[in-house]
Design a protein around this motif. Structure first.
Motif, short mmCIF file in Angstrom:
data_model
loop_
_atom_site.label_atom_id
_atom_site.label_comp_id
_atom_site.label_asym_id
_atom_site.label_seq_id
_atom_site.Cartn_x
_atom_site.Cartn_y
_atom_site.Cartn_z
N PHE A 189 -14.54 -10.71 -35.50
CA PHE A 189 -14.73 -9.72 -36.55
C PHE A 189 -14.69 -8.31 -35.96
N ARG A 190 -15.42 -8.11 -34.87
CA ARG A 190 -15.48 -6.78 -34.25
C ARG A 190 -14.10 -6.32 -33.77
N ALA A 191 -13.27 -7.27 -33.33
CA ALA A 191 -11.93 -6.91 -32.87
C ALA A 191 -11.08 -6.36 -34.01
N VAL A 192 -11.36 -6.78 -35.24
CA VAL A 192 -10.60 -6.33 -36.40
C VAL A 192 -11.27 -5.13 -37.07
N ASP A 193 -12.57 -4.95 -36.87
CA ASP A 193 -13.35 -3.86 -37.47
C ASP A 193 -13.15 -2.59 -36.64
N LYS A 194 -11.98 -1.98 -36.77
CA LYS A 194 -11.58 -0.86 -35.91
C LYS A 194 -12.49 0.35 -36.04
N ASP A 195 -13.02 0.62 -37.25
CA ASP A 195 -13.88 1.79 -37.42
C ASP A 195 -15.36 1.43 -37.28
N ASN A 196 -15.64 0.19 -36.93
CA ASN A 196 -17.00 -0.26 -36.63
C ASN A 196 -18.00 0.02 -37.76
N ASP A 197 -17.56 -0.21 -39.02
CA ASP A 197 -18.45 0.03 -40.15
C ASP A 197 -18.95 -1.26 -40.81
N GLY A 198 -18.60 -2.39 -40.23
CA GLY A 198 -19.07 -3.66 -40.79
C GLY A 198 -18.21 -4.19 -41.93
N TRP A 199 -17.08 -3.58 -42.16
CA TRP A 199 -16.16 -4.00 -43.22
C TRP A 199 -14.77 -4.13 -42.62
N ILE A 200 -14.04 -5.16 -43.05
CA ILE A 200 -12.67 -5.32 -42.59
C ILE A 200 -11.77 -5.68 -43.77
N GLN A 201 -10.50 -5.40 -43.60
CA GLN A 201 -9.50 -5.84 -44.56
C GLN A 201 -8.46 -6.58 -43.74
N ILE A 202 -8.35 -7.87 -44.01
CA ILE A 202 -7.41 -8.69 -43.25
C ILE A 202 -6.59 -9.56 -44.19
N SER A 203 -5.48 -10.00 -43.68
CA SER A 203 -4.63 -10.89 -44.45
C SER A 203 -5.18 -12.31 -44.38
N TYR A 204 -4.66 -13.14 -45.26
CA TYR A 204 -5.02 -14.55 -45.24
C TYR A 204 -4.67 -15.17 -43.89
#
Length: 171
Positions: free
Chosen positions: A145-160
């Motif tokens: 999750f942290r690897a995808v959470d680039k702005d480190n705000d606890g939210w991510i948008q990812i593809s299926y």
């Protein structure tokens, strides 16, 4: 054919894994469950030959000993299992501040017992082997999750596709 190369490796893992499963015992005298054995194999079979050599086994043994210390520290009621409040403390101690709902979900997933919250029913609890697996899964999913959470705000948008990749890489 590709499967001809895979079958001997699976037989080695299965055979050696069964030996390892017999050798590793929980405090209630049950053997480690197969999913935990497979996870340990994936971590310690560093040369991917389907067996665990002396040096790999030495690393595995130290890993298990360290997890035993951690488990005993957080098993505050000395029941030989980890319950929700103990798991919450352990994960919080590792730096994972999870909601009570997530803690309950983890305990229910890894307790291996049917969930019964009726009067007089023992609360679900996690054995030593499944505690290791639960903690490793939380760590790996959190890292993914942290690897995808680039702005480190606890939210991510990812593809299926990304979601499935993260999920399927977890033990």
């Amino acid at each position: 054919m590709v499967l001809d190369n895979v079958r001997p490796r699976l037989a080695l893992i299965s055979g050696f894994g069964k030996e390892l499963q017999t050798a590793l015992i929980n405090s209630n005298w049950t053997t480690f469950d197969w999913d935990t054995i497979c996870m340990l194999f994936s971590i310690f079979d560093t040369n991917r030959n389907g067996t665990i050599g002396f040096n790999e086994f030495n690393g595995l043994f130290k890993y298990i000993e360290e997890w035993q210390r951690v488990f005993k520290h957080w098993d505050t009621d000395q029941s030989g299992t980890i319950e929700e409040r103990e798991l919450a403390g352990a994960l919080n101690g590792f730096g994972y501040n999870l909601s009570p709902q997530l803690i309950q979900l983890i305990v229910n997933k890894y307790s291996g017992a049917p969930i019964s919250r009726g009067y007089g029913a023992a609360p679900p609890a996690i054995t030593f082997d499944r505690f290791i697996r639960a903690c490793v899964v939380v760590k790996q999913l959190s890292e993914a999750f942290r690897a995808v959470d680039k702005d480190n705000d606890g939210w991510i948008q990812i593809s299926y596709e990304q979601f499935m990749g993260i999920f399927l890489r977890a033990p």
